[in-house]
Design an enzyme around this catalytic site. Structure first.
Site, PDB file in Angstrom:
ATOM      1  N   HIS A   1       1.255  -2.127   9.679  1.00  0.00           N
ATOM      2  CA  HIS A   1       1.993  -2.258   9.524  1.00  0.00           C
ATOM      3  C   HIS A   1       3.578  -2.114  10.135  1.00  0.00           C
ATOM      4  CE1 HIS A   1       1.736  -3.975   5.202  1.00  0.00           C
ATOM      5  NE2 HIS A   1       1.583  -3.746   5.248  1.00  0.00           N
TER       6      HIS A   1
ATOM      7  N   HIS B   1       0.351  -1.271  -0.267  1.00  0.00           N
ATOM      8  CA  HIS B   1      -0.086  -0.174   0.247  1.00  0.00           C
ATOM      9  C   HIS B   1       1.224   1.357  -0.001  1.00  0.00           C
ATOM     10  CE1 HIS B   1      -3.575  -2.574   0.390  1.00  0.00           C
ATOM     11  NE2 HIS B   1      -4.368  -2.084   1.063  1.00  0.00           N
TER      12      HIS B   1
END
Length: 260
Positions: free
Chosen positions: A215, A155
């Protein structure tokens, strides 16, 4: 369509400000660093966007490259054909879409490979029981287990790279605002330009959400840096060379004659 014309003029004026255009890429690195710090310190409360099921993630980010190509391809064709109808010129410029797609594919596949190569399949969230039967993330998750590997943020990569790609390829609009175009091409270009700027806003917003909610810090920073490197090596290095798709045209032929 007067309202659209005003919006387009304001957007063109915004992107012509040197400090914004020249430093736009640094925004992603800044957001990634600050967002990672905020996440680690748990300073950002959970919101609608902290869920991967939010509408922008499901219907836009998950297919972000598709949205980028869907809007940018007709814009690139219309805008560049306003500068030159040469088939070789248009084909050369269209190569930038092929190059960007190849970059997207190569990086994302590399990220998948790294996650598979560095990971293991675990039967519980505690990561204490390894199931050696499954050696890839896909097979592990299909079996209902948890895969844990070095997950470089796709992303962070694609959102930064897509936004920079769009900003570069929409630069000709500054010159086309003063060019003489017929009503229909002008209307289509304006609508595409506004839509592409809205997509850039969505990409930056979702990049920020990724930074503060998902993340590990190194995963996001590495994904972001890969996006910046991919943009820099194409638009700041390779596209300046003769054998390349070349940079988007910046000045309309009629405008060049006026300045001659």
């Amino acid at each position: 369509m007067a309202a659209v014309d005003v919006i387009v003029d304001n957007l063109v004026t915004l992107w012509r400000i040197p400090s914004i255009r020249q430093n736009f890429h640094w925004i992603f690195l800044l957001i990634s660093v600050v967002g990672s710090v905020l996440k680690e310190l748990e300073l950002v409360p959970q919101t609608y966007f902290s869920s991967t099921r939010n509408a922008l993630n499901v219907y836009f980010v998950k297919v972000s490259w598709g949205w980028t190509l869907l809007l940018l391809t007709p814009f690139l064709l219309l805008s560049n054909s306003s500068f030159s109808r040469s088939v070789s010129f248009l084909c050369r410029r269209l190569l930038s879409l092929a190059v960007a797609t190849a970059v997207w594919y190569a990086f994302t596949e590399t990220f998948f490979y790294i996650e598979d190569a560095t990971g293991s399949c675990y039967e519980t969230d505690a990561l204490d029981v390894v199931n050696k039967e499954f050696v890839t993330k896909a097979s592990c998750r299909r079996a209902g287990f948890l895969w844990d590997g070095y997950d470089i943020s796709g992303h962070s990569f694609i959102l930064a790279y897509s936004a920079l790609f769009i900003v570069e390829e929409t630069a000709p609009m500054a010159s086309l605002r003063t060019a003489k175009l017929s009503a229909l091409p002008r209307m289509v270009l304006n609508l595409l330009y506004v839509a592409l700027n809205l997509i850039v806003i969505v990409w930056v917003w979702m990049f920020a959400c990724t930074s503060v909610y998902f993340h590990d810090p190194s995963h996001k920073l590495l994904g972001t840096i890969c996006g910046l490197i991919a943009w820099y090596l194409t638009y700041r290095v390779w596209y300046l060379k003769p054998f390349s798709p070349g940079l988007p045209p910046q000045r309309h032929p009629k405008e060049r004659k006026q300045h001659a």
